[in-house]
Design a protein around this motif. Structure first.
Motif, mmCIF file in Angstrom:
data_model
loop_
_atom_site.group_PDB
_atom_site.id
_atom_site.type_symbol
_atom_site.label_atom_id
_atom_site.label_comp_id
_atom_site.label_asym_id
_atom_site.label_seq_id
_atom_site.Cartn_x
_atom_site.Cartn_y
_atom_site.Cartn_z
ATOM 1 N N UNK A 81 43.679 46.809 27.402
ATOM 2 C CA UNK A 81 43.205 45.691 28.203
ATOM 3 C C UNK A 81 43.471 44.403 27.441
ATOM 4 N N UNK A 82 43.492 43.296 28.169
ATOM 5 C CA UNK A 82 43.689 41.982 27.549
ATOM 6 C C UNK A 82 42.581 41.073 28.072
ATOM 7 N N UNK A 83 41.495 40.928 27.330
ATOM 8 C CA UNK A 83 40.358 40.124 27.796
ATOM 9 C C UNK A 83 40.744 38.710 28.218
ATOM 10 N N UNK A 84 41.688 38.088 27.511
ATOM 11 C CA UNK A 84 42.088 36.718 27.853
ATOM 12 C C UNK A 84 42.719 36.666 29.246
ATOM 13 N N UNK A 85 43.515 37.694 29.602
ATOM 14 C CA UNK A 85 44.127 37.752 30.928
ATOM 15 C C UNK A 85 43.046 37.961 31.991
ATOM 16 N N UNK A 86 42.098 38.837 31.701
ATOM 17 C CA UNK A 86 41.003 39.073 32.642
ATOM 18 C C UNK A 86 40.219 37.794 32.895
ATOM 19 N N UNK A 87 39.979 37.025 31.855
ATOM 20 C CA UNK A 87 39.237 35.768 31.995
ATOM 21 C C UNK A 87 39.999 34.777 32.870
ATOM 22 N N UNK A 88 41.298 34.643 32.593
ATOM 23 C CA UNK A 88 42.121 33.715 33.375
ATOM 24 C C UNK A 88 42.177 34.135 34.841
ATOM 25 N N UNK A 89 42.416 35.424 35.076
ATOM 26 C CA UNK A 89 42.542 35.896 36.450
ATOM 27 C C UNK A 89 41.213 35.834 37.198
#
Length: 225
Positions: free
Chosen positions: A153-161
């Protein structure tokens, strides 16, 4: 869950208020976004029909939990089949491949408070190809197939999305409210304008995810070397 029950008096309810009413099946067993009792009201029902609404339009029929379970299961099966095909074809080409899907808009968003907007309002399913990257599950695959490694998983991508999904959801609600004003006799957005806005928003979501795919791959390759 769906807010307070709206009482119909001298003030006409907005479509947003109608949609917020508790969802129970109508007498025919079908659950509708705008229930039968609203259509049976001479004034409101006529205005809705004049603006292009109909009680049994596909967009007015609510899918049940079982419907969505079946929909997601079918999409997951298609993803499993695409993954098998990808691994088989890459193995034939490179001698070895163990790749797995990565969801750009991940399961925490789909399973969270904003997920229903994506699948119920935008008709998008996270397991479909528009939202999926195939990434290597081991170093041998990464090197043999020249693809980025799966990060889990990529927490930064989840936050942005998540931030973007919240914005898209708000824009849809604004358009829906404007359409509802028109449907109930006011000056707002026509059916054609609403459908065009919804289609444009859906395309924007898919295009944005496509753009994110290339960014994710570039960053993974940079970090992984």
């Amino acid at each position: 869950m769906f807010g307070r029950r709206t009482s119909f008096g001298t003030r006409q309810p907005t479509v947003a208020e109608i949609r917020a009413m508790p969802r129970t099946p109508d007498a025919d067993g079908v659950s509708r976004v705008i229930p039968k009792e609203i259509w049976d009201d001479p004034k409101i029902g006529n205005m809705l029909r004049e603006c292009g609404f109909a009680p049994d339009d596909r967009r007015n029929i609510l899918l049940t939990a079982d419907d969505y379970i079946a929909l997601f299961a079918a999409a997951r099966k298609r993803l499993e089949e695409r993954t098998e095909t990808f691994n088989r074809e890459m193995t034939a080409r490179h001698g070895y491949c163990r790749a797995a899907p990565f969801l750009v808009i991940d399961h925490t968003i789909w399973d969270g408070e904003h997920g229903a907007f994506l699948y119920a309002s935008m008709d998008l399913i996270g397991f479909d190809e528009w939202n999926v990257l195939m990434l290597a599950t081991d170093m041998r695959t990464k090197e043999a197939c020249d693809i980025a490694g799966h990060p889990g998983s990529i927490p930064a991508v989840t936050e942005v999305m998540t931030t973007r999904v919240v914005d898209w959801k708000q824009r849809h609600e604004t358009a829906l409210d404007a359409y509802g004003v028109t449907a109930l006799g006011g000056q707002g957005m026509t059916q054609e304008q609403y459908e065009a806005e919804k289609d444009a928003l859906r395309r924007e979501i898919v295009d944005n995810v496509g753009w994110m795919k290339s960014r994710i791959i570039s960053e993974l390759l940079r970090v992984q070397g």
